[in-house]
Scaffold this motif. Sequence first.
Motif, PDB file in Angstrom:
ATOM      1  N   TYR A  77       0.789  -1.231   0.000  1.00  0.00           N
ATOM      2  CA  TYR A  77       0.000   0.000   0.000  1.00  0.00           C
ATOM      3  C   TYR A  77       0.817   1.276   0.000  1.00  0.00           C
ATOM      4  CZ  TYR A  77      -4.749  -1.521   1.057  1.00  0.00           C
ATOM      5  OH  TYR A  77      -5.998  -2.023   1.004  1.00  0.00           O
ATOM      6  N   ILE A  78       0.129   2.355  -0.233  1.00  0.00           N
ATOM      7  CA  ILE A  78       0.725   3.677  -0.060  1.00  0.00           C
ATOM      8  C   ILE A  78      -0.018   4.396   1.052  1.00  0.00           C
ATOM      9  CG2 ILE A  78       0.953   5.955  -1.107  1.00  0.00           C
ATOM     10  CD1 ILE A  78       1.689   4.639  -3.666  1.00  0.00           C
ATOM     11  N   ASN A  79       0.726   4.963   1.969  1.00  0.00           N
ATOM     12  CA  ASN A  79       0.124   5.790   3.009  1.00  0.00           C
ATOM     13  C   ASN A  79       0.452   7.249   2.721  1.00  0.00           C
ATOM     14  OD1 ASN A  79      -0.828   3.581   4.539  1.00  0.00           O
ATOM     15  ND2 ASN A  79       1.218   3.302   5.402  1.00  0.00           N
ATOM     16  N   ILE A  80      -0.394   8.121   3.208  1.00  0.00           N
ATOM     17  CA  ILE A  80      -0.143   9.548   3.047  1.00  0.00           C
ATOM     18  C   ILE A  80       0.179  10.109   4.422  1.00  0.00           C
ATOM     19  CG2 ILE A  80      -1.090  11.756   2.310  1.00  0.00           C
ATOM     20  CD1 ILE A  80      -1.380  10.066   0.000  1.00  0.00           C
TER      21      ILE A  80
ATOM     22  N   LYS B 183      -3.405   5.875   6.333  1.00  0.00           N
ATOM     23  CA  LYS B 183      -3.963   5.183   5.182  1.00  0.00           C
ATOM     24  C   LYS B 183      -4.713   6.187   4.309  1.00  0.00           C
ATOM     25  CE  LYS B 183      -6.974   1.527   3.661  1.00  0.00           C
ATOM     26  NZ  LYS B 183      -7.859   0.418   3.972  1.00  0.00           N
ATOM     27  N   MET B 184      -4.504   6.051   3.028  1.00  0.00           N
ATOM     28  CA  MET B 184      -5.195   6.932   2.104  1.00  0.00           C
ATOM     29  C   MET B 184      -6.659   6.494   2.029  1.00  0.00           C
ATOM     30  SD  MET B 184      -3.950   7.888  -1.695  1.00  0.00           S
ATOM     31  CE  MET B 184      -4.158   6.275  -2.367  1.00  0.00           C
ATOM     32  N   SER B 185      -7.547   7.385   2.367  1.00  0.00           N
ATOM     33  CA  SER B 185      -8.949   6.993   2.294  1.00  0.00           C
ATOM     34  C   SER B 185      -9.829   8.213   2.068  1.00  0.00           C
ATOM     35  CB  SER B 185      -9.376   6.300   3.587  1.00  0.00           C
ATOM     36  OG  SER B 185      -9.595   7.254   4.595  1.00  0.00           O
ATOM     37  N   LYS B 186     -10.982   7.938   1.568  1.00  0.00           N
ATOM     38  CA  LYS B 186     -11.890   9.043   1.269  1.00  0.00           C
ATOM     39  C   LYS B 186     -12.343   9.743   2.535  1.00  0.00           C
ATOM     40  CE  LYS B 186     -13.580   7.942  -3.259  1.00  0.00           C
ATOM     41  NZ  LYS B 186     -14.491   7.122  -4.032  1.00  0.00           N
ATOM     42  N   SER B 187     -12.553   8.950   3.588  1.00  0.00           N
ATOM     43  CA  SER B 187     -13.060   9.574   4.809  1.00  0.00           C
ATOM     44  C   SER B 187     -12.040  10.537   5.407  1.00  0.00           C
ATOM     45  CB  SER B 187     -13.445   8.500   5.828  1.00  0.00           C
ATOM     46  OG  SER B 187     -12.372   7.612   6.020  1.00  0.00           O
TER      47      SER B 187
ATOM     48  N   VAL C 227      -4.784  11.341  -3.064  1.00  0.00           N
ATOM     49  CA  VAL C 227      -3.960  12.115  -3.981  1.00  0.00           C
ATOM     50  C   VAL C 227      -4.139  11.543  -5.385  1.00  0.00           C
ATOM     51  CG1 VAL C 227      -1.623  12.789  -4.591  1.00  0.00           C
ATOM     52  CG2 VAL C 227      -2.283  12.645  -2.186  1.00  0.00           C
ATOM     53  N   LEU C 228      -4.696  12.346  -6.273  1.00  0.00           N
ATOM     54  CA  LEU C 228      -4.891  11.900  -7.642  1.00  0.00           C
ATOM     55  C   LEU C 228      -3.629  12.179  -8.457  1.00  0.00           C
ATOM     56  CD1 LEU C 228      -8.501  13.287  -8.272  1.00  0.00           C
ATOM     57  CD2 LEU C 228      -7.837  10.976  -7.573  1.00  0.00           C
ATOM     58  N   VAL C 229      -3.297  11.218  -9.285  1.00  0.00           N
ATOM     59  CA  VAL C 229      -2.124  11.375 -10.141  1.00  0.00           C
ATOM     60  C   VAL C 229      -2.283  12.619 -11.014  1.00  0.00           C
ATOM     61  CG1 VAL C 229      -0.828  10.360 -12.051  1.00  0.00           C
ATOM     62  CG2 VAL C 229      -1.592   8.913 -10.161  1.00  0.00           C
ATOM     63  N   HIS C 230      -3.484  12.761 -11.539  1.00  0.00           N
ATOM     64  CA  HIS C 230      -3.824  13.890 -12.395  1.00  0.00           C
ATOM     65  C   HIS C 230      -3.428  15.230 -11.756  1.00  0.00           C
ATOM     66  CE1 HIS C 230      -6.216  15.919 -15.461  1.00  0.00           C
ATOM     67  NE2 HIS C 230      -6.711  16.684 -14.509  1.00  0.00           N
ATOM     68  N   ASP C 231      -3.654  15.353 -10.461  1.00  0.00           N
ATOM     69  CA  ASP C 231      -3.344  16.602  -9.745  1.00  0.00           C
ATOM     70  C   ASP C 231      -1.874  16.706  -9.364  1.00  0.00           C
ATOM     71  OD1 ASP C 231      -6.028  17.300  -9.821  1.00  0.00           O
ATOM     72  OD2 ASP C 231      -6.443  16.274  -7.913  1.00  0.00           O
ATOM     73  N   ILE C 232      -1.357  15.613  -8.808  1.00  0.00           N
ATOM     74  CA  ILE C 232      -0.028  15.689  -8.219  1.00  0.00           C
ATOM     75  C   ILE C 232       1.054  15.909  -9.280  1.00  0.00           C
ATOM     76  CG2 ILE C 232       0.585  13.204  -8.215  1.00  0.00           C
ATOM     77  CD1 ILE C 232       1.066  15.550  -5.227  1.00  0.00           C
ATOM     78  N   ILE C 233       0.842  15.416 -10.477  1.00  0.00           N
ATOM     79  CA  ILE C 233       1.899  15.598 -11.484  1.00  0.00           C
ATOM     80  C   ILE C 233       1.934  17.022 -12.039  1.00  0.00           C
ATOM     81  CG2 ILE C 233       2.021  13.163 -12.124  1.00  0.00           C
ATOM     82  CD1 ILE C 233       0.430  13.722 -14.591  1.00  0.00           C
ATOM     83  N   GLN C 234       0.998  17.842 -11.597  1.00  0.00           N
ATOM     84  CA  GLN C 234       1.118  19.265 -11.918  1.00  0.00           C
ATOM     85  C   GLN C 234       2.215  19.881 -11.048  1.00  0.00           C
ATOM     86  OE1 GLN C 234      -0.747  20.395 -14.445  1.00  0.00           O
ATOM     87  NE2 GLN C 234      -1.606  18.322 -14.506  1.00  0.00           N
ATOM     88  N   LYS C 235       2.406  19.281  -9.890  1.00  0.00           N
ATOM     89  CA  LYS C 235       3.368  19.848  -8.932  1.00  0.00           C
ATOM     90  C   LYS C 235       4.673  19.068  -8.858  1.00  0.00           C
ATOM     91  CE  LYS C 235       0.267  19.832  -5.556  1.00  0.00           C
ATOM     92  NZ  LYS C 235      -0.275  19.895  -4.187  1.00  0.00           N
ATOM     93  N   ILE C 236       4.561  17.753  -9.073  1.00  0.00           N
ATOM     94  CA  ILE C 236       5.743  16.896  -8.944  1.00  0.00           C
ATOM     95  C   ILE C 236       6.047  16.267 -10.284  1.00  0.00           C
ATOM     96  CG2 ILE C 236       6.622  14.778  -7.875  1.00  0.00           C
ATOM     97  CD1 ILE C 236       4.735  15.348  -5.534  1.00  0.00           C
ATOM     98  N   ASP C 237       7.295  16.314 -10.670  1.00  0.00           N
ATOM     99  CA  ASP C 237       7.743  15.640 -11.881  1.00  0.00           C
ATOM    100  C   ASP C 237       7.322  14.162 -11.791  1.00  0.00           C
ATOM    101  OD1 ASP C 237       9.162  14.315 -13.817  1.00  0.00           O
ATOM    102  OD2 ASP C 237      11.090  15.255 -13.360  1.00  0.00           O
TER     103      ASP C 237
ATOM    104  N   ARG D 252       6.777  -4.969  -2.357  1.00  0.00           N
ATOM    105  CA  ARG D 252       5.847  -5.609  -1.421  1.00  0.00           C
ATOM    106  C   ARG D 252       5.737  -4.852  -0.103  1.00  0.00           C
ATOM    107  NH1 ARG D 252       7.861 -10.248   0.153  1.00  0.00           N
ATOM    108  NH2 ARG D 252       9.549 -10.558  -1.328  1.00  0.00           N
ATOM    109  N   HIS D 253       6.598  -3.880   0.086  1.00  0.00           N
ATOM    110  CA  HIS D 253       6.559  -3.131   1.346  1.00  0.00           C
ATOM    111  C   HIS D 253       5.662  -1.910   1.218  1.00  0.00           C
ATOM    112  CE1 HIS D 253      10.722  -4.856   2.652  1.00  0.00           C
ATOM    113  NE2 HIS D 253       9.783  -5.773   2.522  1.00  0.00           N
ATOM    114  N   PRO D 254       5.105  -1.505   2.366  1.00  0.00           N
ATOM    115  CA  PRO D 254       4.300  -0.281   2.319  1.00  0.00           C
ATOM    116  C   PRO D 254       5.202   0.922   2.047  1.00  0.00           C
ATOM    117  CG  PRO D 254       4.493  -1.089   4.571  1.00  0.00           C
ATOM    118  CD  PRO D 254       5.113  -2.119   3.687  1.00  0.00           C
ATOM    119  N   ILE D 255       4.631   1.953   1.522  1.00  0.00           N
ATOM    120  CA  ILE D 255       5.419   3.137   1.194  1.00  0.00           C
ATOM    121  C   ILE D 255       4.656   4.341   1.717  1.00  0.00           C
ATOM    122  CG2 ILE D 255       4.369   3.588  -1.060  1.00  0.00           C
ATOM    123  CD1 ILE D 255       7.111   3.995  -2.196  1.00  0.00           C
ATOM    124  N   ASN D 256       5.398   5.262   2.267  1.00  0.00           N
ATOM    125  CA  ASN D 256       4.753   6.462   2.782  1.00  0.00           C
ATOM    126  C   ASN D 256       4.985   7.614   1.814  1.00  0.00           C
ATOM    127  OD1 ASN D 256       3.276   7.879   4.744  1.00  0.00           O
ATOM    128  ND2 ASN D 256       5.166   8.765   5.539  1.00  0.00           N
ATOM    129  N   PHE D 257       3.949   8.376   1.614  1.00  0.00           N
ATOM    130  CA  PHE D 257       4.018   9.485   0.676  1.00  0.00           C
ATOM    131  C   PHE D 257       3.971  10.798   1.436  1.00  0.00           C
ATOM    132  CE2 PHE D 257       2.146  12.662  -2.072  1.00  0.00           C
ATOM    133  CZ  PHE D 257       2.771  12.450  -3.293  1.00  0.00           C
TER     134      PHE D 257
END
Length: 467
Positions: free
Chosen positions: A259-262, A266-270, A275-285, A299-304
Amino acid sequence: MAIQIYNTLTRRKEPFVPLEEGKVKMYVCGPTVYNYIHIGNARPAIVYDTVRRYLQYKGFDVKYVSNFTDVDDKIIKAANELGEEVSELTERFIKAYFEDITALGCKKADVHPRVTEHMDEIIEFIKVLINKGYAYESQGDVYFRTRKFEGYGKLSHQSIDDLKVGARIEAGEKKEDPLDFALWKAAKPGEIHWSSPWGEGRPGWHIECSVMARAHLGDTIDIHAGGQDLTFPHHENEIAQSESYTGKLFARYWMHNGYINIDNEKMSKSLGNFVLVHDIIQKIDPQVLRFFMLSVHYRHPINFSEELIESARSGLERLRTAYSNLQHRLKSTTNLAENSELYLEKIDELKKQFEKEMDDDFNTANGISVLFELARTSNTYVNETNTDEKVLKAFIETFEVLSGVLGIKLAVEMEILDEEIEKLIEERNIARKNRDFKRADEIRDQLLSMNIILEDTRQGTRWKRGS
RNA sequence: GGCGGCUUAGCCAAGCGGUAAGGCACGGGUCUGCAACACCCUUAUCACCGGUUCGAAUCCGGUAGCCGCCUCCA
């Protein structure tokens, strides 16, 4: 040495031997297209794209299939809310999906099958399951009879009775057993629907992958991959359906990414931290995003977080600089070097090291550390008094090939500078020669304000865009 | 309740029984007119306790904390 793949089915790393020599049949669960993809969707896209690239690098002929779920509850809901046809909505987000993953450096799959294009096959598949006694119709729905399939639970390593404890009993139960799952769902009034022997309706979620994998890759596939959360129930159910249908092993190697955590959550709607790719790539290469994701084992979790992205950006910048240092030195190479063999050997050694790391369950984190070592070696070489074109080119080629396996581009677009800037650089060099450092620094600052960074090397001044 | 994972330097992260890779940040130095780039040097005994072993971050048992799946989810 064969590639080792961690197989969820056996919970072990196993040597990878495809069913058919030299060929790999690979299926990756794709997105449900009712919105832009988020960075959690981006991880499997990037990871398995890299797996595919490495397999190809090793000489395998890979057939890569990744589906679109283009009809389901969430899609219908989203379409209703937007007052849009289901097909309009899915078409829009499929297009957006391709834009996003292309930006992230992912190649298209060989086939991107859609559920709505496989309706006849899905219905046929369900019919067979009913005939074999693995499924039953109930008030317009069709369910899979999980207890009939002996191997149920073998992927998630759960006994069917343990699973039952956790299973939710739905209101108005139409199932024989709570663990049974829908193959076909009767349409509610006004919903998109297809005709079937059981009335108007649409397929359940799991059946599509069984059908499309078989349609495009055959009864048994080599690698089936997806996010960790798909292990149960999605992949477990796919196995049940497919193996009940064919009587053969469905997939030989099951790969699941973490998974990816923010910001450690945990990334969740609630939580509202999607983070949408569409949005974030405006700011991050987007290349930085890819590099970042590959710097952790899949296989390991990753924190964003912004901080971690920034650190990845600096790291990638280092590799890009090493690459452009080589390009720059190529223009002033003396070809009088006497240590070429030594460096060529070192390059070869690093290349082998990279393969060793990637052979080990696609350890991209270690693969990247080999690239850093290549950078350190090439930076040292570039600063030698004498260099050999052959060696410089070997470095460049190795960078290109290895970073290419990771889907990372090191070459930075070098647009032509306007004449005015060229003149300023020239003027500055004259000033420096005349030891007029005040003027020289003035010009450097002026260019910096235009986001052009100057670097004076022994082989002359070069420039790059700031990031 | 069942199944599984994680805990390594300031941060990130590899490691899969033989004595701690790599990156980012920091500090010192070399290079440079100054800078930038680059290079060199410096930075940890691996959550805790016990065991197995000639030898363990790595295996076994236990403790603590965190997390995931078991329900739609990448």
